[in-house]
Design an enzyme around this catalytic site. Structure first.
Site, PDB file in Angstrom:
ATOM      1  N   GLU A  13     -11.474  -0.124  -3.368  1.00 35.03           N
ATOM      2  CA  GLU A  13     -10.640   0.392  -2.277  1.00 35.03           C
ATOM      3  C   GLU A  13      -9.414   1.075  -2.888  1.00 35.03           C
ATOM      4  O   GLU A  13      -9.269   1.186  -4.110  1.00 35.03           O
ATOM      5  CB  GLU A  13     -10.185  -0.745  -1.347  1.00 35.03           C
ATOM      6  N   ASP A  48       0.813  -1.218   0.000  1.00 33.73           N
ATOM      7  CA  ASP A  48       0.000   0.000   0.000  1.00 33.73           C
ATOM      8  C   ASP A  48       0.852   1.276   0.000  1.00 33.73           C
ATOM      9  O   ASP A  48       0.654   2.169   0.843  1.00 33.73           O
ATOM     10  CB  ASP A  48      -0.918   0.026   1.240  1.00 33.73           C
TER      11      ASP A  48
HETATM   12  O1  FUB Z   1      -3.143  -3.633   3.489  1.00 40.25           O
HETATM   13  C1  FUB Z   1      -4.468  -3.866   3.908  1.00 40.25           C
HETATM   14  C2  FUB Z   1      -5.422  -3.566   2.811  1.00 40.25           C
HETATM   15  O2  FUB Z   1      -5.112  -4.332   1.662  1.00 40.25           O
HETATM   16  C3  FUB Z   1      -5.437  -2.155   2.306  1.00 40.25           C
HETATM   17  O3  FUB Z   1      -6.065  -1.262   3.168  1.00 40.25           O
HETATM   18  C4  FUB Z   1      -6.121  -2.352   1.017  1.00 40.25           C
HETATM   19  O4  FUB Z   1      -6.063  -1.256   0.157  1.00 40.25           O
HETATM   20  C5  FUB Z   1      -5.423  -3.582   0.495  1.00 40.25           C
HETATM   21  O5  FUB Z   1      -4.235  -3.272  -0.156  1.00 40.25           O
END
Ligand code: FUB
Length: 341
Positions: A242, A32
């Site tokens: 997301e 991320d």
């Molecule tokens: O790293 C945890 C979660 O996985 C992140 O918040 C999302 O965007 C995904 O990459």
């Protein structure tokens, strides 16, 4: 984020292929990546993946991260420094578990770190911490940002000085549980089975000049098709899931995001930071691993995309960050990247 582990298949296949780019660091697992240039130097604010032994499930319980290591480098391709622990979950008074994808910003001599973590009731909230150094240590405010929820904060300061936070993630990120405006603890685990409804939107809030509070109401970031109609939930190759990001290029606002269960990074363009944004296409095809999450930054006149995959471990919860150039065409479109050669 969802945890169905398709990595086993993908990693054995990956042994036969070449990756477009190398992991930036291999001494720890990172994911991320939110990249910024502060004072001419590149700083990367990633999640710090660890192996907790927690079994994988659809809520992402095994993504049980506990701290952040901020990475820095003088130039793309240069030495990458791991600046050690810059922020720890134990120093967040309201935190329960799962310190997920962060972002950072700078204003008037202070660095701001924005982080999602589940509170003691297991509800994701977004907090803010401050430091005089870009690599910390950061000190958390005593409570989450009022009105914040879900995950994946991405903070963008426009050329007029206004700062916005984009945030949210469905499924494990809980955004679907907030559709009524309040958290529904018994709400759906996914956005599935409602294919004909408008897709659940990413959220955006203007930040107050103190960078620690929302100024006014949280708004929907609506992505529309070429006919101006909001994308539907069933449009899983294009709908927001997301990992949002915002960059401005030639006066246009580029809202970029992950489609989650279809593993694409996409872009949509708008005329102002609040949208609506018209879907334009894919910026990166699926990487190795279930999750895909990025940031886009201009460094010395060239654009780059930071992202992660699972090249080092082959495991969906032990990821590594990478960077490759990003190219805008003269018509404003973005050249699609294949993370495998
Ligand atoms: O790293 C945890 C979660 O996985 C992140 O918040 C999302 O965007 C995904 O990459």
């Amino acid at each position: 984020v969802k945890q169905a582990n398709t990595d086993t298949v993908k990693s054995s296949k990956a042994k036969e292929v070449k990756f477009l780019s190398k992991p930036l660091i291999s001494s720890i697992y990172t994911a991320d990546p939110s990249a910024h240039v502060f004072n001419g130097k590149i700083y990367i604010y990633p999640s710090h993946d660890i192996n907790t032994g927690i079994p994988e499930n659809d809520n992402g319980d095994h993504f049980a991260m506990r701290d952040y290591h901020i990475l820095s480098m003088d130039s793309i391709g240069g030495k990458v420094t791991d600046n050690g622990v810059g922020f720890d979950i134990k120093d967040i008074p309201w935190a329960g578990r799962q310190l997920w994808a962060p972002d950072a910003a700078y204003k008037n001599g202070i660095y701001y770190l924005y982080f999602p973590v589940k509170d003691k009731k297991d509800v994701f909230r977004i907090g803010v911490a401050t430091s005089k150094s870009p690599v910390g240590p950061f000190k958390a405010e005593p409570a989450p940002i009022e009105g914040s929820f879900s995950i994946d904060p991405a903070v963008f300061t426009d050329t007029d000085g206004k700062t916005y936070m984009y945030f949210g993630g469905i499924w494990g990120g809980q955004l679907q549980r907030w559709v009524s405006g309040h958290y529904d603890a018994d709400g759906s685990k996914t956005d599935l089975k409602q294919d004909d409804l408008p897709a659940i939107s990413c959220k955006v809030a203007l930040l107050k000049p103190d960078m620690k509070n929302f100024d006014g109401k949280v708004k929907d970031v609506v992505v529309v098709d070429s006919a101006g109609k909001p994308l539907l939930t069933g449009d899983r190759n294009r709908r927001f899931f997301e990992g949002s990001w915002m960059h401005k290029y030639n006066g246009k606002y580029y809202f970029t995001y992950s489609t989650g269960d279809t593993h694409l990074l996409c872009y949509a363009i708008g005329d102002n930071p609040l949208g609506p944004f018209t879907y334009k296409g894919v910026i990166m095809k699926p990487v190795q691993g279930w999750t895909t999450h990025h940031s886009i930054v201009e460094i010395k006149g060239k654009w780059y995309i930071f992202y992660h995959d699972t090249e080092l471990s082959g495991k969906t919860y032990l990821r590594n960050v990478k960077v490759v150039p990003l190219q805008h065409n003269t018509d404003g479109s973005i050249v699609e990247i294949d993370p495998f050669l």
